[in-house]
Write a protein that holds these residues in place. Structure first.
Motif, PDB file in Angstrom:
ATOM      1  N   LEU A 169       0.821  -1.211   0.000  1.00  0.00           N
ATOM      2  CA  LEU A 169       0.000   0.000   0.000  1.00  0.00           C
ATOM      3  C   LEU A 169       0.860   1.270   0.000  1.00  0.00           C
ATOM      4  CD1 LEU A 169      -2.932  -0.812   2.405  1.00  0.00           C
ATOM      5  CD2 LEU A 169      -3.072  -0.219   0.000  1.00  0.00           C
ATOM      6  N   SER A 190      -8.098  -4.058  -2.680  1.00  0.00           N
ATOM      7  CA  SER A 190      -9.388  -3.837  -2.026  1.00  0.00           C
ATOM      8  C   SER A 190     -10.062  -5.177  -1.737  1.00  0.00           C
ATOM      9  CB  SER A 190     -10.293  -2.956  -2.897  1.00  0.00           C
ATOM     10  OG  SER A 190     -10.756  -3.640  -4.044  1.00  0.00           O
ATOM     11  N   PHE A 227      -8.235  -6.706   1.363  1.00  0.00           N
ATOM     12  CA  PHE A 227      -8.660  -6.122   2.629  1.00  0.00           C
ATOM     13  C   PHE A 227     -10.114  -6.469   2.956  1.00  0.00           C
ATOM     14  CE2 PHE A 227      -4.935  -3.301   2.173  1.00  0.00           C
ATOM     15  CZ  PHE A 227      -4.410  -3.492   3.436  1.00  0.00           C
ATOM     16  N   ASP A 246     -11.326  -5.764   6.677  1.00  0.00           N
ATOM     17  CA  ASP A 246     -10.951  -4.365   6.888  1.00  0.00           C
ATOM     18  C   ASP A 246     -11.766  -3.495   5.929  1.00  0.00           C
ATOM     19  OD1 ASP A 246      -9.733  -1.863   7.095  1.00  0.00           O
ATOM     20  OD2 ASP A 246      -7.760  -2.730   7.510  1.00  0.00           O
ATOM     21  N   GLU A 266     -10.231   0.180   4.720  1.00  0.00           N
ATOM     22  CA  GLU A 266      -9.194   0.127   3.691  1.00  0.00           C
ATOM     23  C   GLU A 266      -9.752  -0.362   2.365  1.00  0.00           C
ATOM     24  OE1 GLU A 266      -6.018   1.029   3.365  1.00  0.00           O
ATOM     25  OE2 GLU A 266      -6.199   2.040   5.289  1.00  0.00           O
ATOM     26  N   ARG A 292     -11.618   2.413   0.669  1.00  0.00           N
ATOM     27  CA  ARG A 292     -10.699   3.465   0.225  1.00  0.00           C
ATOM     28  C   ARG A 292     -10.031   3.097  -1.094  1.00  0.00           C
ATOM     29  NH1 ARG A 292      -5.428   5.086   0.540  1.00  0.00           N
ATOM     30  NH2 ARG A 292      -4.671   3.213   1.554  1.00  0.00           N
TER      31      ARG A 292
END
Length: 397
Positions: free
Chosen positions: A44, A60, A63, A68, A71, A74
């Motif tokens: 990352l 993505s 995560f 998560d 993250e 995002r």
């Protein structure tokens, strides 16, 4: 610390390809249940440029699979018009239980994965929307429709998708009936398996439709029908009927192999189709039954395929039999022959299937000798591994 056989592959890639390679390697490790958080955080820190959207989308998914949400959201960018970014971002959204952003780039495997990993996703509504957005050739659309219908009904090859998903699949079939005999055989087999696993007697109708294929006037459709029947019985744990179909396929394939090896020249399309089907038939016999006695005929057929340059068939074949020695024999061709990029990709995918099943360290060493083979090898390895973890069919592989 145990040496990672995949690590040397990454050093041969260009910087941007290396980022993607690391992402797919993380997906491979994640699928194996290994701790990947440290590796993910390291990668990352490298993702600061807008040009890295595909790599961000891959992460993505990583995560999202690790729980998560912050993250994953995002990094996901489903609105970006890039195939990898769009499809993997949507997969991440579905893993998080959110609504995917379907578009013209949405691949069929995203729809099926969302059907299984997201309780909020409505398969039939998603399928209707997807049909409105498709711009495919008719032959491609038949295959794509078959994929969505089949793998919405089945979560993986021996696990039903559940009553709601099966009903959605049946409604999809009513909404857009299939025309291709090949697509029908594939779809009806999966519907029959899923319905039988649910204890639903409607499976008999679809199984009877597959059985009718063994009486088809075209030889290649008869072979496909026997393959489908063997898969049905193997996936529903009917050992007696599985072996009965396996013997029939083996008899046909051995007969064709003997005939083909005496034929010249090797460039007739009908002959290639016949050998391809019978080669894959034997591969499936070994895959579903563990029958290693087919190896002699298999080697004769693979010899023919090498001479006829049918690399996509060999790749699929290796994915079924996972024979390390044959994989190494084929992979060695990448270092001494002037192959096109597409041919290298086909070999690399076959080698990835064998490595996924065996973990033989000689395979990554062989792949490292051809830089063009590394990206498709890692991509297939990461997708298939994560697909097994999520228990869904990721068609991107």
């Amino acid at each position: 610390m145990k040496e990672d056989p995949l690590a040397p592959l990454l050093t041969r890639l260009r910087f941007m390809d290396r980022l993607a390679g690391k992402a797919f390697r993380i997906m491979f490790l994640l699928g194996r249940g290994e701790n990947v958080r440290a590796s993910s955080l390291y990668l990352l820190r490298k993702l600061k440029s807008p040009d890295t959207a595909p790599q961000r989308a891959l992460l993505s998914v990583v995560f999202a699979s690790m729980g998560d949400e912050e993250e994953a959201l995002r990094l996901a960018s489903p609105e970006i018009k890039d195939e990898i970014t769009h499809n993997f971002s949507n997969l991440a959204l579905c893993i998080l239980g959110r609504e995917p952003l379907l578009g013209a780039l949405t691949e069929p495997w995203v729809l099926t994965a969302c059907s299984h990993v997201s309780p909020e996703y409505e398969p039939l509504a998603g399928y209707r929307r997807w049909l409105e957005l498709r711009d495919s050739l008719p032959t491609q659309l038949e295959y794509q429709k078959s994929f969505v219908i089949s793998w919405t009904a089945m979560r993986d090859r021996k696990t039903t998708g559940g009553e709601e998903n099966v009903e959605a699949s049946l409604e999809m079939l009513k909404l857009s009936p299939l025309e291709s005999p090949e697509a029908k055989l594939h779809t009806y087999t999966n519907l029959a398996v899923s319905l039988m696993l649910l204890g639903d007697d409607r499976y008999e109708y679809y199984l009877d439709e597959v059985k009718r294929g063994t009486e088809n006037e075209h030889a290649h459709l008869r072979v496909m029908a026997y393959q489908s029947l063997m898969e049905f019985y193997a996936r529903t744990d009917d050992e007696q009927e599985t072996m009965k179909m396996a013997r029939e396929l083996k008899r046909r394939a051995s007969k064709v192999a003997t005939w083909i090896m005496s034929k010249e020249p090797f460039n007739r399309s009908w002959l290639l189709r016949e050998v391809s089907l019978n080669c894959l038939s034997l591969a499936k016999v070994q895959y579903w039954t563990g029958d290693l006695s087919t190896s002699s005929t298999i080697r004769r057929l693979i010899s023919f395929l090498r001479r006829s340059e049918q690399l996509p068939v060999i790749s699929t074949f290796l994915g079924h039999v996972r024979d390390v020695e044959l994989a190494l024999e084929l992979g060695s061709r990448m270092t001494g022959h002037n192959l096109m990029k597409e041919e290298v990709r086909d070999i690399a995918v076959g080698l990835a299937s064998v490595y996924q099943g065996t973990g033989d360290p000689r395979i990554p060493k062989l792949v490292r000798r051809n830089r063009l083979a590394i990206p498709p090898f890692l991509r297939h390895l990461g997708c298939s591994s994560l697909g097994e973890r999520l228990r869904v069919e990721l068609g991107y592989c």
